[in-house]
Design an enzyme around this catalytic site. Sequence first.
Site, PDB file in Angstrom:
ATOM      1  CE  LYS A  36      34.401  27.201 -29.875  1.00 46.62           C
ATOM      2  NZ  LYS A  36      34.308  26.701 -31.256  1.00 46.62           N
ATOM      3  NE  ARG A 133      34.979  26.991 -39.055  1.00 45.88           N
ATOM      4  CZ  ARG A 133      34.334  26.895 -37.891  1.00 45.88           C
ATOM      5  NH1 ARG A 133      33.569  27.888 -37.478  1.00 45.88           N
ATOM      6  NH2 ARG A 133      34.449  25.826 -37.142  1.00 45.88           N
ATOM      7  CG  HIS A 161      32.942  21.949 -37.193  1.00 44.64           C
ATOM      8  ND1 HIS A 161      32.600  21.495 -35.940  1.00 44.64           N
ATOM      9  CD2 HIS A 161      32.469  23.213 -37.277  1.00 44.64           C
ATOM     10  CE1 HIS A 161      31.939  22.455 -35.296  1.00 44.64           C
ATOM     11  NE2 HIS A 161      31.851  23.496 -36.085  1.00 44.64           N
ATOM     12  CE1 TYR A 260      23.981  59.707 -22.252  1.00 40.96           C
ATOM     13  CE2 TYR A 260      24.188  57.323 -21.974  1.00 40.96           C
ATOM     14  CZ  TYR A 260      24.642  58.608 -21.724  1.00 40.96           C
ATOM     15  OH  TYR A 260      25.759  58.799 -20.951  1.00 40.96           O
ATOM     16  CB  CYS A 307      23.861  53.824 -20.327  1.00 43.28           C
ATOM     17  SG  CYS A 307      22.297  54.702 -20.157  1.00 43.28           S
ATOM     18  CG  ASP A 309      29.309  52.408 -17.149  1.00 42.88           C
ATOM     19  OD1 ASP A 309      30.073  51.527 -17.582  1.00 42.88           O
ATOM     20  OD2 ASP A 309      29.496  53.626 -17.324  1.00 42.88           O
TER      21      ASP A 309
HETATM   22  C1  LIG Z   1      33.468  25.548 -31.110  1.00 42.66           C
HETATM   23  C2  LIG Z   1      33.669  24.249 -31.757  1.00 42.66           C
HETATM   24  C3  LIG Z   1      33.020  23.102 -31.291  1.00 42.66           C
HETATM   25  C4  LIG Z   1      31.963  23.118 -30.212  1.00 42.66           C
HETATM   26  O1  LIG Z   1      30.716  23.382 -30.804  1.00 42.66           O
HETATM   27  P1  LIG Z   1      29.362  23.442 -29.919  1.00 42.66           P
HETATM   28  O2  LIG Z   1      28.308  23.679 -30.924  1.00 42.66           O
HETATM   29  O3  LIG Z   1      29.532  24.582 -28.977  1.00 42.66           O
HETATM   30  O4  LIG Z   1      29.255  22.150 -29.216  1.00 42.66           O
HETATM   31  C5  LIG Z   1      33.349  21.889 -31.880  1.00 42.66           C
HETATM   32  N1  LIG Z   1      34.259  21.817 -32.873  1.00 42.66           N
HETATM   33  C6  LIG Z   1      34.884  22.909 -33.361  1.00 42.66           C
HETATM   34  C7  LIG Z   1      35.882  22.752 -34.463  1.00 42.66           C
HETATM   35  C8  LIG Z   1      34.604  24.155 -32.834  1.00 42.66           C
HETATM   36  O5  LIG Z   1      35.228  25.237 -33.322  1.00 42.66           O
END
Ligand SMILES: *Cc1c(COP(=O)(O)O)cnc(C)c1O
Length: 368
Positions: A36, A133, A161, A260, A307, A309
């Site tokens: 991702k 979540r 997760h 700056y 800055c 750039d």
């Molecule tokens: C991003 C993500 C991961 C990967 O997590 P890492 O800590 O980068 O290994 C795994 N599962 C879900 C649902 C995620 O959103």
Amino acid sequence: MLSRGTLAEISLSSYRHNLRYFIERVYPSHVMAVVKADAYGHGALRISEAAMNAGVDYLAVAFIEEALELRKSGIDAPILVFNHIGREYLHSALSEDISVTVSSHEQLDYWGALLSDLRGLKIHLKVDTGMKRLGVRPEEVSRTARSIVRMGAILEGVYSHLSCADERDESFSLKQKDAFDSVLDELDSAGLLPEQRHLCNSAGSFRFNSDRYSHVRLGIASFGLQPSAEVFDSNLEPVLRWKTVISMVKDIYPGERVSYGGTFVSKRTMRVATIPVGYADGYNRLLSNCGEVLISGSRCRILGRVCMDQFIVDVTGLQDDPEIGDEVVLLGKQGAESITAEEIASRIGTINYEVTCSISRRVPRVLI
Ligand SMILES: *Cc1c(COP(=O)(O)O)cnc(C)c1O
């Protein structure tokens, strides 16, 4: 944009090394490569190709556009989308054979109302075991799984997760793991246990994986970045090295103010170099007056504000007087010195994930 010598070198051999290390380590589970956010800023297409070549059998992204882009570029591996998908995109998921996540029973109703036929859609059911979540509560799993099957979709996977896998204290992760295992037991006895079952992210895969799980979802560690200061592994090799060149070298004199706002005032005569990278490249402005870069293997500190750039660094006293065009390393190794994403993150109060994800499109990714 190579005219200014700024690029992010991506070492596919380091990426392969990290993947192979995990493939062996988590066996008989498999690795799902999380690509991702343009593979955490490393370039999703090349990284996905490398993952497939290294023997990974599943890819994952956050949003369906990321999956569609990979399909368009010829990636035909299974891809799972973790996050929310508007129902008008379900047809593309079906036609492009992209697996999607169902996180609530309401979501299924919302999809079903539009798509009377979800036949063949591959679904991974997400269970909330404590992160709060996305995901159905454990007690809702069987009902939702049945609805998925009744709608003609394919219940391909179930997952959860971990919210604290990168902390030393294992107690909350173990609670989540227990809850997930109970869900697997329940699905099993209902005859609904899907083929794909996954709980662990990078940090979790070090400590909480199980033979019952088909995959670990490997993101940060595959890029050689450490999950946290408490959960790390020195076998990992960083994949990304960000470098540029010096655009100007000059002396400044006592009392002169740099960049700056004039937030750095020189107390003596100094030799300084200008660097053609700024916050529009994802080089964080919070590094003003506190970041460091590497020039001829030495650390040089940033003077004044970063800055859009460019920014200015102190090169006083460097052994070889620097010149226009000399290599500057912003992130990665140069000689015996190295600046890690973890170091930059701690200077600006964030995590290494954000450091590489923030490197903008203006910085070409070049394979080495
Ligand atoms: C991003 C993500 C991961 C990967 O997590 P890492 O800590 O980068 O290994 C795994 N599962 C879900 C649902 C995620 O959103």
